[in-house]
Each structure stands twice: as structure tokens, then as C-alpha cells.
Design a protein around this motif. Sequence first.
Motif, mmCIF file in Angstrom:
data_model
loop_
_atom_site.group_PDB
_atom_site.id
_atom_site.type_symbol
_atom_site.label_atom_id
_atom_site.label_comp_id
_atom_site.label_asym_id
_atom_site.label_seq_id
_atom_site.Cartn_x
_atom_site.Cartn_y
_atom_site.Cartn_z
ATOM 1 N N ASP A 67 29.537 35.789 82.967
ATOM 2 C CA ASP A 67 29.883 36.997 82.218
ATOM 3 C C ASP A 67 30.641 36.584 80.964
ATOM 4 N N SER A 68 29.916 36.425 79.885
ATOM 5 C CA SER A 68 30.543 35.963 78.641
ATOM 6 C C SER A 68 30.730 37.097 77.633
ATOM 7 N N ARG A 69 30.818 38.322 78.126
ATOM 8 C CA ARG A 69 31.010 39.458 77.217
ATOM 9 C C ARG A 69 32.291 39.338 76.406
ATOM 10 N N ASP A 70 33.307 38.697 76.974
ATOM 11 C CA ASP A 70 34.576 38.548 76.269
ATOM 12 C C ASP A 70 34.619 37.299 75.402
ATOM 13 N N GLU A 71 33.555 36.538 75.403
ATOM 14 C CA GLU A 71 33.498 35.303 74.612
ATOM 15 C C GLU A 71 32.916 35.570 73.217
ATOM 16 N N LEU A 72 33.395 36.600 72.584
ATOM 17 C CA LEU A 72 32.881 36.965 71.263
ATOM 18 C C LEU A 72 33.967 36.800 70.207
ATOM 19 N N THR A 73 33.528 36.488 69.019
ATOM 20 C CA THR A 73 34.408 36.457 67.860
ATOM 21 C C THR A 73 33.862 37.490 66.884
ATOM 22 N N LYS A 74 34.723 38.370 66.444
ATOM 23 C CA LYS A 74 34.293 39.437 65.534
ATOM 24 C C LYS A 74 34.066 38.851 64.141
ATOM 25 N N ARG A 75 32.861 39.039 63.634
ATOM 26 C CA ARG A 75 32.526 38.565 62.294
ATOM 27 C C ARG A 75 32.763 39.666 61.261
ATOM 28 N N SER A 76 32.365 40.883 61.602
ATOM 29 C CA SER A 76 32.563 42.047 60.740
ATOM 30 C C SER A 76 32.634 43.268 61.637
ATOM 31 N N SER A 77 32.728 44.439 61.043
ATOM 32 C CA SER A 77 32.863 45.655 61.853
ATOM 33 C C SER A 77 31.645 45.930 62.727
ATOM 34 N N ASN A 78 30.490 45.400 62.343
ATOM 35 C CA ASN A 78 29.288 45.649 63.145
ATOM 36 C C ASN A 78 28.554 44.373 63.556
ATOM 37 N N GLN A 79 29.256 43.237 63.543
ATOM 38 C CA GLN A 79 28.604 41.979 63.900
ATOM 39 C C GLN A 79 29.588 41.064 64.628
ATOM 40 N N ASN A 80 29.150 40.536 65.764
ATOM 41 C CA ASN A 80 29.925 39.553 66.515
ATOM 42 C C ASN A 80 29.219 38.213 66.454
ATOM 43 N N THR A 81 29.936 37.179 66.830
ATOM 44 C CA THR A 81 29.363 35.843 66.870
ATOM 45 C C THR A 81 29.972 35.078 68.035
#
Length: 160
Positions: free
Chosen positions: A83-97
Motif C-alpha cells: 500500500d504505497s498510497r502515502d508514498e507520494l510527493t506533491k508536484r503541483s495542485s493536480n499532480q503527484n510524483t
Amino acid sequence: MLSDQHMLASLKPEGSMAVVVPLAMLFGRPTAPLRRLLLEDDLIECVVRLGPRLFHETAIPAVILVVNRNKPIERQGKVLLVDSRDELTKRSSNQNTLSTDNISRIVHAFRRFQDDDPFCRVVSIDEIRTNDHELTVPLYVPKPPPIQADVVPISDLCSI
């Protein structure tokens, strides 16, 4: 789903592949026959649940499905669910990486193939079978409940 079936048919007898599929592949009736086939033939080695907004122009979450026709003996009859849903880095208001650290954590979990609550869990195909071949990651890797803070009235904290 047809492209997934084509990739599977094209896989060499000892081959493996990782494919990005929609979240809906993990549950529901339309994809049940393919899930059942992959699980009963012990081809699914790992399921990585990704978070939303990783792909340009779409907010739907995706999944990495690792299929292996030649699982090591110690992995046979089992599936690693991550479960890597929390393994995100916010790139912009509508894009994660996914950062290098995020990717490293996922890869490390796959290589170890061990439980690491609440991030990943090794689940037997027997257990998945009891859940009608559903691969919904939170079903097997539940997140802990949020910590409940004690609420103290502000009047108790300071005198007026």
C-alpha cells in the motif's frame, strides 16, 4: 483487459513483467475471471497500490501488477500486497510524483517479500481465495486508525 491478456500470452515460460493497470483490476466482476486465472496459476507475485494523480491528466489511482511465471519457491502460493498510497510527493495542485526515496521503499519491500505493517503484507493465495479473489490492498493491509487526540477546552488551558 485484452492488452493484459495479450501481454500474458506473450510472456516467455520463465518470464516476468510489471504492468500498470487501473485500480478496478483488483476487484469487481468484470475482471474476476482474469484475476482468478492469474491467482490460481500462481502468477501474481506482487500488487503495488499507487496513489492518485501520478499520471498526467488523470486523477484515478493505478496499480503495478508484478506477474512472474517462475516465482522462487519461497514466494509460491503467496502474493505481496503493498500500500504505497502515502508514498507520494506533491508536484503541483493536480499532480503527484514518486520520489527516489518513495520508489526505493517500494523496491525494498518487493525484494524483502516480508510483512511490514502498515505498508505491506505477504498474503497466501488461500486467504485471497476466501475473499473471492479480490486483491483490494486495504482489505489485507489495513491502515491503522488515526490517533485520537484528547480534546481539552481552551478555557482549561488558560485563564481569562
